[in-house]
Design a protein around this motif. Sequence first.
Motif, PDB file in Angstrom:
ATOM      1  N   GLY A 107     -19.486  57.888 -85.534  1.00  0.00           N
ATOM      2  CA  GLY A 107     -20.125  59.178 -85.777  1.00  0.00           C
ATOM      3  C   GLY A 107     -19.356  60.391 -85.323  1.00  0.00           C
ATOM      4  N   VAL A 108     -18.151  60.213 -84.835  1.00  0.00           N
ATOM      5  CA  VAL A 108     -17.336  61.359 -84.415  1.00  0.00           C
ATOM      6  C   VAL A 108     -16.907  62.141 -85.656  1.00  0.00           C
ATOM      7  N   LYS A 109     -17.032  63.453 -85.566  1.00  0.00           N
ATOM      8  CA  LYS A 109     -16.658  64.343 -86.667  1.00  0.00           C
ATOM      9  C   LYS A 109     -15.418  65.174 -86.351  1.00  0.00           C
ATOM     10  N   ARG A 110     -14.995  65.128 -85.081  1.00  0.00           N
ATOM     11  CA  ARG A 110     -13.850  65.920 -84.646  1.00  0.00           C
ATOM     12  C   ARG A 110     -13.151  65.180 -83.509  1.00  0.00           C
ATOM     13  N   ILE A 111     -11.826  65.048 -83.632  1.00  0.00           N
ATOM     14  CA  ILE A 111     -11.016  64.450 -82.573  1.00  0.00           C
ATOM     15  C   ILE A 111     -10.018  65.503 -82.123  1.00  0.00           C
ATOM     16  N   GLU A 112      -9.987  65.744 -80.818  1.00  0.00           N
ATOM     17  CA  GLU A 112      -9.091  66.737 -80.246  1.00  0.00           C
ATOM     18  C   GLU A 112      -8.009  66.060 -79.407  1.00  0.00           C
ATOM     19  N   LEU A 113      -6.886  66.735 -79.298  1.00  0.00           N
ATOM     20  CA  LEU A 113      -5.829  66.284 -78.403  1.00  0.00           C
ATOM     21  C   LEU A 113      -4.937  67.450 -78.052  1.00  0.00           C
ATOM     22  N   ILE A 114      -4.147  67.272 -77.011  1.00  0.00           N
ATOM     23  CA  ILE A 114      -3.199  68.296 -76.568  1.00  0.00           C
ATOM     24  C   ILE A 114      -1.812  67.668 -76.551  1.00  0.00           C
ATOM     25  N   VAL A 115      -0.837  68.400 -77.093  1.00  0.00           N
ATOM     26  CA  VAL A 115       0.544  67.915 -77.157  1.00  0.00           C
ATOM     27  C   VAL A 115       1.472  68.975 -76.573  1.00  0.00           C
ATOM     28  N   GLU A 116       2.385  68.545 -75.722  1.00  0.00           N
ATOM     29  CA  GLU A 116       3.353  69.449 -75.133  1.00  0.00           C
ATOM     30  C   GLU A 116       4.256  70.027 -76.222  1.00  0.00           C
ATOM     31  N   SER A 117       4.613  71.281 -76.074  1.00  0.00           N
ATOM     32  CA  SER A 117       5.421  71.956 -77.087  1.00  0.00           C
ATOM     33  C   SER A 117       6.823  71.370 -77.215  1.00  0.00           C
ATOM     34  N   ASP A 118       7.292  70.666 -76.195  1.00  0.00           N
ATOM     35  CA  ASP A 118       8.625  70.064 -76.264  1.00  0.00           C
ATOM     36  C   ASP A 118       8.579  68.587 -76.669  1.00  0.00           C
ATOM     37  N   ASN A 119       7.441  68.126 -77.159  1.00  0.00           N
ATOM     38  CA  ASN A 119       7.307  66.742 -77.615  1.00  0.00           C
ATOM     39  C   ASN A 119       7.302  66.726 -79.144  1.00  0.00           C
ATOM     40  N   ALA A 120       8.472  67.035 -79.717  1.00  0.00           N
ATOM     41  CA  ALA A 120       8.600  67.149 -81.170  1.00  0.00           C
ATOM     42  C   ALA A 120       8.186  65.876 -81.918  1.00  0.00           C
ATOM     43  N   PRO A 121       8.554  64.673 -81.448  1.00  0.00           N
ATOM     44  CA  PRO A 121       8.114  63.477 -82.179  1.00  0.00           C
ATOM     45  C   PRO A 121       6.585  63.349 -82.246  1.00  0.00           C
ATOM     46  N   GLN A 148      10.121  76.275 -65.217  1.00  0.00           N
ATOM     47  CA  GLN A 148       9.073  77.004 -65.924  1.00  0.00           C
ATOM     48  C   GLN A 148       8.046  76.047 -66.521  1.00  0.00           C
ATOM     49  N   ALA A 149       6.846  76.539 -66.642  1.00  0.00           N
ATOM     50  CA  ALA A 149       5.815  75.796 -67.364  1.00  0.00           C
ATOM     51  C   ALA A 149       6.080  75.926 -68.862  1.00  0.00           C
ATOM     52  N   ILE A 150       5.650  74.924 -69.625  1.00  0.00           N
ATOM     53  CA  ILE A 150       5.812  74.959 -71.070  1.00  0.00           C
ATOM     54  C   ILE A 150       4.443  75.107 -71.728  1.00  0.00           C
ATOM     55  N   ASP A 151       4.473  75.398 -73.007  1.00  0.00           N
ATOM     56  CA  ASP A 151       3.238  75.534 -73.770  1.00  0.00           C
ATOM     57  C   ASP A 151       2.712  74.166 -74.174  1.00  0.00           C
ATOM     58  N   ASP A 152       1.407  74.103 -74.316  1.00  0.00           N
ATOM     59  CA  ASP A 152       0.738  72.942 -74.895  1.00  0.00           C
ATOM     60  C   ASP A 152       0.073  73.396 -76.189  1.00  0.00           C
ATOM     61  N   HIS A 153       0.072  72.517 -77.173  1.00  0.00           N
ATOM     62  CA  HIS A 153      -0.600  72.822 -78.439  1.00  0.00           C
ATOM     63  C   HIS A 153      -1.890  72.034 -78.513  1.00  0.00           C
ATOM     64  N   PHE A 154      -2.953  72.750 -78.817  1.00  0.00           N
ATOM     65  CA  PHE A 154      -4.268  72.141 -78.986  1.00  0.00           C
ATOM     66  C   PHE A 154      -4.390  71.788 -80.462  1.00  0.00           C
ATOM     67  N   MET A 155      -4.668  70.503 -80.747  1.00  0.00           N
ATOM     68  CA  MET A 155      -4.744  70.025 -82.133  1.00  0.00           C
ATOM     69  C   MET A 155      -6.081  69.317 -82.350  1.00  0.00           C
ATOM     70  N   ALA A 156      -6.519  69.307 -83.611  1.00  0.00           N
ATOM     71  CA  ALA A 156      -7.771  68.628 -83.927  1.00  0.00           C
ATOM     72  C   ALA A 156      -7.713  68.044 -85.323  1.00  0.00           C
ATOM     73  N   LEU A 157      -8.473  66.964 -85.492  1.00  0.00           N
ATOM     74  CA  LEU A 157      -8.662  66.303 -86.783  1.00  0.00           C
ATOM     75  C   LEU A 157     -10.152  66.334 -87.049  1.00  0.00           C
ATOM     76  N   LEU A 158     -10.541  66.895 -88.182  1.00  0.00           N
ATOM     77  CA  LEU A 158     -11.962  67.017 -88.527  1.00  0.00           C
ATOM     78  C   LEU A 158     -12.291  66.147 -89.727  1.00  0.00           C
ATOM     79  N   PHE A 159     -13.502  65.588 -89.714  1.00  0.00           N
ATOM     80  CA  PHE A 159     -14.005  64.777 -90.819  1.00  0.00           C
ATOM     81  C   PHE A 159     -15.192  65.487 -91.435  1.00  0.00           C
TER      82      PHE A 159
END
Length: 160
Positions: A107-121, A148-159
């Motif tokens: 029943g999940v309609k949205r999955i979220e995750l965070i990825v470091e900006s320097d994790n290109a793969p 220095q701290a790096i950026d994180d990207h907030f990503m989501a997959l919606l159904f």
Amino acid sequence: MRRLATPEDIGTVFSLYMHEKVVPFLGYDPMPLEDFRAIYRQLLAGQDFFVYERNGKIAGFYRAARYPGRVRHVASLGTLAVDPALHGQGIALAMVTDAIDRLKADGVKRIELIVESDNAPALRFYDKLGFEREGTLRKFYKRAGDAQAIDDHFMALLFD
């Protein structure tokens, strides 16, 4: 094959978590096993930390946590890693696709995750799976030893 992680898995999970190609992209800096035990107990306590096996051996792991209450339809995917010796063999795709399918069936309609900006793969991988970047957490992630701290990207997959 996915299963809930157990206390007996700590050695393998620890070795993978602390691998030099994995640890930069997970939530803790390198540490001895004794210090990791408390973190592992917390992972197990949530009943949402899974290991993914291939040929009877742990090939990877991830955490898939549902939010409570009004956001019960949302899950967070994280603490995800695949044994670097098995990279390029489809383990990540199989593991994450299985996690997505199970969450969606539950029943999940949205999955979220965070990825470091320097994790290109990882960014390319999640893009291919249909996750979209929803924002950037600027200077959010700081590893020990980095200036220095790096950026994180907030990503989501919606159904639908």
